[in-house]
Design an enzyme around this catalytic site. Structure first.
Site: not given
Ligand code: UDP
Length: 327
Positions: A12, A36, A91, A140, A168, A205-206
């Site tokens: 960013i 970075g 950090n 975090y 977001f 992977a979802i």
């Molecule tokens: N996610 C997923 N598979 C992946 C990476 C992320 O299903 O390999 C999902 C994760 O569980 C969340 C959404 O995608 O619901 C966004 O995740 P990301 O890590 O991009 O951002 P976060 O919301 O954690 O900051």
């Protein structure tokens, strides 16, 4: 203004540097390049150093006669923060306090701080307004909330003027495709999906299909990185000593993991195979911004309200930089 962009070689931050320069500001980048990339910023602007090096920071703030700091230098992975909280507190909290102390010593009072929607935890209502109670559910989010609170105290006690932007999900890349996301290891959804489309991974992977959402997958608000940097530049003119601005930066629209997958399939023309996996610890079901306060206060409007347009910019970056910045 003379602006020091701390963490300006990151995802960013590097976009903010480019936009600051376009807007005629004098810019210096302070980054230790641990996450970075030197290649993401003009070489002559990069000052290498660590966020915890208070003395060095103080010297730079004085020498470059800095008017404002933008602070992007943070670890920002939810799963990693759960596995390694010490790294995150060191950090994101200790390091940021050192920066604030350097600013105090050098009498720099303006700061734009990167906070996060992760400070809201699992909110009771969606979309999330700035009044929603902040109850993080992972380290975090706690580190960022701690620093929001510290900034408020510094504003009241020492006259700092700050903006805390609760991002977001930052997404996308520069429209030219020459600045983009390059994390190692990559954990974020869109880059991983595009790596599958590039043949660098076999599938996505979802994480979880049993959340209380219409299609069972998590909903996030994906805001373009250029829209984030636009908001940062607008904030510079609004900072007042002793006052804080706390704003959500999002599009105001949520996309489920399935919807992001569909957008990536459409943009890339690749089938992007998906497999179902367990829920990932620390993931709230839905995070969508009520962004009305930012629209009003900053006169800001996201230029990328649609996920497809955001993914298109990311795809351009990933295709032209299959190995990221190559460092
Ligand atoms: N996610 C997923 N598979 C992946 C990476 C992320 O299903 O390999 C999902 C994760 O569980 C969340 C959404 O995608 O619901 C966004 O995740 P990301 O890590 O991009 O951002 P976060 O919301 O954690 O900051």
């Amino acid at each position: 203004m003379n602006v020091l962009v701390v963490g300006g070689a990151g995802y960013i931050g590097s976009h903010a540097v480019r936009r600051l320069l376009l807007n005629g500001h004098i810019v210096w980048v302070y980054d230790n390049c641990s996450l970075g990339h030197a290649a993401a910023v003009p070489e002559n602007l990069l000052l290498q150093g660590d966020l915890r090096d208070q003395e060095k920071l103080t010297g730079i703030l004085r020498e470059k006669q800095i008017d404002a700091v933008m602070h992007f230098a943070a670890f920002a992975s939810v799963p990693e923060s759960i596995a390694e909280p010490a790294k995150y507190y060191d950090n994101n909290v200790v390091g940021t306090l050192r920066l604030l102390e350097a600013m105090r010593a050098a009498e720099v009072w303006r700061i734009v701080f990167s906070s996060t929607c992760a400070t809201y935890g699992i909110p009771e209502k969606s979309p999330i307004s700035e009044e929603t109670p902040q109850r993080p559910i992972n380290p975090y989010g706690f580190t960022k909330l701690t620093m929001e609170q510290a900034l408020e105290a510094y504003a009241q006690a020492y006259g700092f003027g700050y903006a805390a932007f609760r991002y977001f999900n930052a997404a996308g890349a520069s429209p030219k495709g020459d600045l983009g996301e390059d994390h190692n290891p990559e954990t974020h959804l869109i880059p991983i999906l595009l790596q599958v489309a590039l043949g660098q991974r076999p599938h996505i992977a979802i994480y979880g299909d049993d959340y209380p959402t219409p299609d069972g997958t998590c909903i996030r608000d994906y805001i373009h990185v250029d829209d984030l940097s636009d908001a940062h530049i607008r904030a510079l003119d609004l900072l007042e000593p002793g006052q804080g601005i706390r704003l959500n930066l999002g599009t105001g629209h949520g996309c489920s993991v399935q919807e992001v997958l569909a957008a990536c399939r459409q943009v890339t023309g690749h089938p992007i195979p998906a497999v179902q996996a367990e829920r990932r610890a620390g993931d709230p079901p839905e995070l969508v911004a009520d962004n009305r306060r930012a629209l009003q206060l900053l006169g800001w409007e996201p230029a990328y309200p649609q996920i497809e347009a955001t993914v298109e910019t990311a795809w351009r970056w990933h295709q032209s930089h299959p190995a990221g910045y190559g460092d």
